[in-house]
Design an enzyme around this catalytic site. Structure first.
Site, PDB file in Angstrom:
ATOM      1  N   ASP A 156      35.468  -2.949  48.401  1.00  0.00           N
ATOM      2  CA  ASP A 156      36.192  -4.171  48.778  1.00  0.00           C
ATOM      3  C   ASP A 156      36.898  -4.784  47.568  1.00  0.00           C
ATOM      4  OD1 ASP A 156      37.107  -6.140  50.418  1.00  0.00           O
ATOM      5  OD2 ASP A 156      35.202  -7.201  50.598  1.00  0.00           O
ATOM      6  N   ASN A 163      40.332  -2.768  60.527  1.00  0.00           N
ATOM      7  CA  ASN A 163      41.491  -2.613  59.631  1.00  0.00           C
ATOM      8  C   ASN A 163      42.778  -2.220  60.362  1.00  0.00           C
ATOM      9  OD1 ASN A 163      39.614  -1.277  56.770  1.00  0.00           O
ATOM     10  ND2 ASN A 163      40.155  -3.385  57.265  1.00  0.00           N
TER      11      ASN A 163
HETATM   12  C1  FPP Z   1      39.176  -2.899  50.856  1.00  0.00           C
HETATM   13  O1  FPP Z   1      39.917  -3.776  50.054  1.00  0.00           O
HETATM   14  C2  FPP Z   1      39.690  -1.547  50.836  1.00  0.00           C
HETATM   15  C3  FPP Z   1      40.170  -0.853  51.903  1.00  0.00           C
HETATM   16  C4  FPP Z   1      40.242  -1.413  53.262  1.00  0.00           C
HETATM   17  C5  FPP Z   1      40.685   0.531  51.760  1.00  0.00           C
HETATM   18  C6  FPP Z   1      39.949   1.404  50.809  1.00  0.00           C
HETATM   19  C7  FPP Z   1      40.767   2.591  50.504  1.00  0.00           C
HETATM   20  C8  FPP Z   1      40.849   3.218  49.301  1.00  0.00           C
HETATM   21  C9  FPP Z   1      40.057   2.821  48.124  1.00  0.00           C
HETATM   22  C10 FPP Z   1      41.790   4.327  49.092  1.00  0.00           C
HETATM   23  C11 FPP Z   1      41.654   5.535  49.957  1.00  0.00           C
HETATM   24  C12 FPP Z   1      40.307   6.100  49.977  1.00  0.00           C
HETATM   25  C13 FPP Z   1      39.991   7.391  50.071  1.00  0.00           C
HETATM   26  C14 FPP Z   1      38.564   7.761  50.250  1.00  0.00           C
HETATM   27  C15 FPP Z   1      40.947   8.474  50.001  1.00  0.00           C
HETATM   28  P1  FPP Z   1      40.705  -4.956  50.772  1.00  0.00           P
HETATM   29  O2  FPP Z   1      42.082  -4.487  51.065  1.00  0.00           O
HETATM   30  O3  FPP Z   1      39.936  -5.430  51.940  1.00  0.00           O
HETATM   31  O4  FPP Z   1      40.739  -6.032  49.634  1.00  0.00           O
HETATM   32  P2  FPP Z   1      40.703  -7.613  49.808  1.00  0.00           P
HETATM   33  O5  FPP Z   1      39.376  -7.948  50.377  1.00  0.00           O
HETATM   34  O6  FPP Z   1      40.890  -8.092  48.422  1.00  0.00           O
HETATM   35  O7  FPP Z   1      41.832  -7.969  50.709  1.00  0.00           O
END
Ligand code: FPP
Length: 251
Positions: free
Chosen positions: A24, A72
Site C-alpha cells: 500500500d 480496485n
Molecule cells: C496500492 O497502492 C497498490 C496497488 C493497488 C497496486 C500494486 C501494484 C504494484 C506494486 C505493481 C504491480 C505488481 C506486480 C506483482 C507485477 P495505492 O495505489 O492504494 O496507494 P495509495 O493508498 O497511496 O493510494
C-alpha cells in the site's frame, strides 16, 4: 562487539513459512513527489522484486502479494488500464528471473475479470514456472476474501446438494480446500505498508492466526531491510509467547 546485521539476526529455523503483504501507499508516494499515481505503481515493482528475492534467499516458502483487489476495479479507468499493462509487462520481463531463482508463480482471485492478454501472460508464467520448488510467489489479482468465501460456499453447497458431501462432515479442511489457496499453508505473518492498519478484504479466513505487522513505509520505499525488520519483529513476538519469563531474563 560488532553489531550483527538485521539479516544475520534472523533465526532461519523460525522463519514464517508464508508471508502475505498488502502493498500500500504507491499513490501517496508518487503524489508526495508531485508525480502521477501510476509513477508510484511503476516504482512499486522494484519493491516486489526486492521482497521476492529476499524471501527466496532466506528460505521463505510462500509469499502472497495483494496486487489488485476486487474494489480496485472502481479506480479511474486510466489507472486500471495502466496497472494491467504494468502487470503484463512485469510478468513477461520477470519470467526468466523467476525461473533462474526457481520461483513458482501462482495467482488467486477472480482471474476471469482480467483483460484477456493479462490472463494469457499470467497463465503462461504459471505454466512456465510450475516445476520450480524454492518459493511460491502468489499474486492476488482481482481478489477479495469475501468473493473467495462466497465461491467456496457455493462449491460446498452444490457438493452437499449433489450428495457428494455430507453436511455433518463439513469442517475447517472442507473450507480451506474450497478456497483459492487450497494446498498452501496459512500465512503466519501479514505485512501492510503505508501506515494503514486494516485487513481490507485480504485472506480473511487464512489470516485467522497470523501476526499482523504494520509499517509507515510506503510500498515503493520497501526494501530487503524492511522485510528483515518485519520478520525479526515476528520472531520476537513468537519468542515472547513461546517462553516463560525466567527464560527471557536468561537470554
Ligand atoms: C496500492 O497502492 C497498490 C496497488 C493497488 C497496486 C500494486 C501494484 C504494484 C506494486 C505493481 C504491480 C505488481 C506486480 C506483482 C507485477 P495505492 O495505489 O492504494 O496507494 P495509495 O493508498 O497511496 O493510494
Amino acid at each position: 562487539m560488532e553489531q550483527k546485521s538485521l539479516k544475520d539476526q534472523i533465526d532461519l529455523n523460525k522463519l514464517p513459512e508464508h508471508i502475505a503483504i498488502i502493498m500500500d501507499g504507491n499513490g501517496r508516494w508518487a503524489k508526495n513527489q508531485g508525480k502521477e499515481r501510476v509513477y508510484g505503481h511503476h516504482n512499486g515493482v522494484k519493491s516486489v522484486r526486492e521482497v521476492t528475492e529476499a524471501g527466496a534467499e532466506l528460505g521463505v516458502k510462500y509469499m502472497t502479494l495483494y496486487a489488485f483487489s476486487t474494489e480496485n476495479w472502481n479506480r479511474p479507468q486510466a489507472e486500471v488500464t495502466a496497472l494491467m499493462a504494468l502487470l503484463i509487462h512485469t510478468i513477461k520481463d520477470e519470467l526468466p528471473t523467476l525461473n533462474k531463482n526457481k520461483i513458482r508463480l501462482q495467482a488467486i482471485g477472480n482471474l476471469s475479470m482480467l483483460p484477456e492478454d493479462a490472463q494469457t501472460e499470467l497463465q503462461e508464467a504459471i505454466d512456465g514456472t510450475k516445476d520450480n520448488d524454492r518459493m511460491t510467489l502468489v499474486l492476488a489479482l482481482s481478489y477479495s476474501a469475501k468473493w473467495e468465501i462466497i465461491e467456496a460456499v457455493k462449491d460446498i453447497a452444490s457438493r452437499a446438494k449433489n450428495g457428494e458431501l455430507d453436511i455433518t462432515d463439513i469442517d475447517e479442511n472442507t473450507i480451506s480446500n474450497a478456497l483459492n489457496t487450497k494446498g498452501m499453508p496459512d500465512p503466519e505473518l501479514m505485512i501492510r505498508t503505508s501506515g494503514e492498519t486494516r485487513i481490507s478484504n485480504f485472506l480473511l479466513w487464512q489470516l485467522a492466526y497470523a501476526e499482523l505487522y504494520f509499517t509507515r513505509t510506503f510500498w515503493p520505499d520497501f526494501r530487503k531491510q524492511h522485510l528483515y525488520e518485519a520478520i525479526l519483529n515476528f520472531q520476537n513476538r513468537e519468542r515472547r509467547f513461546g517462553m516463560i519469563s525466567e527464560q527471557l531474563v536468561e537470554e
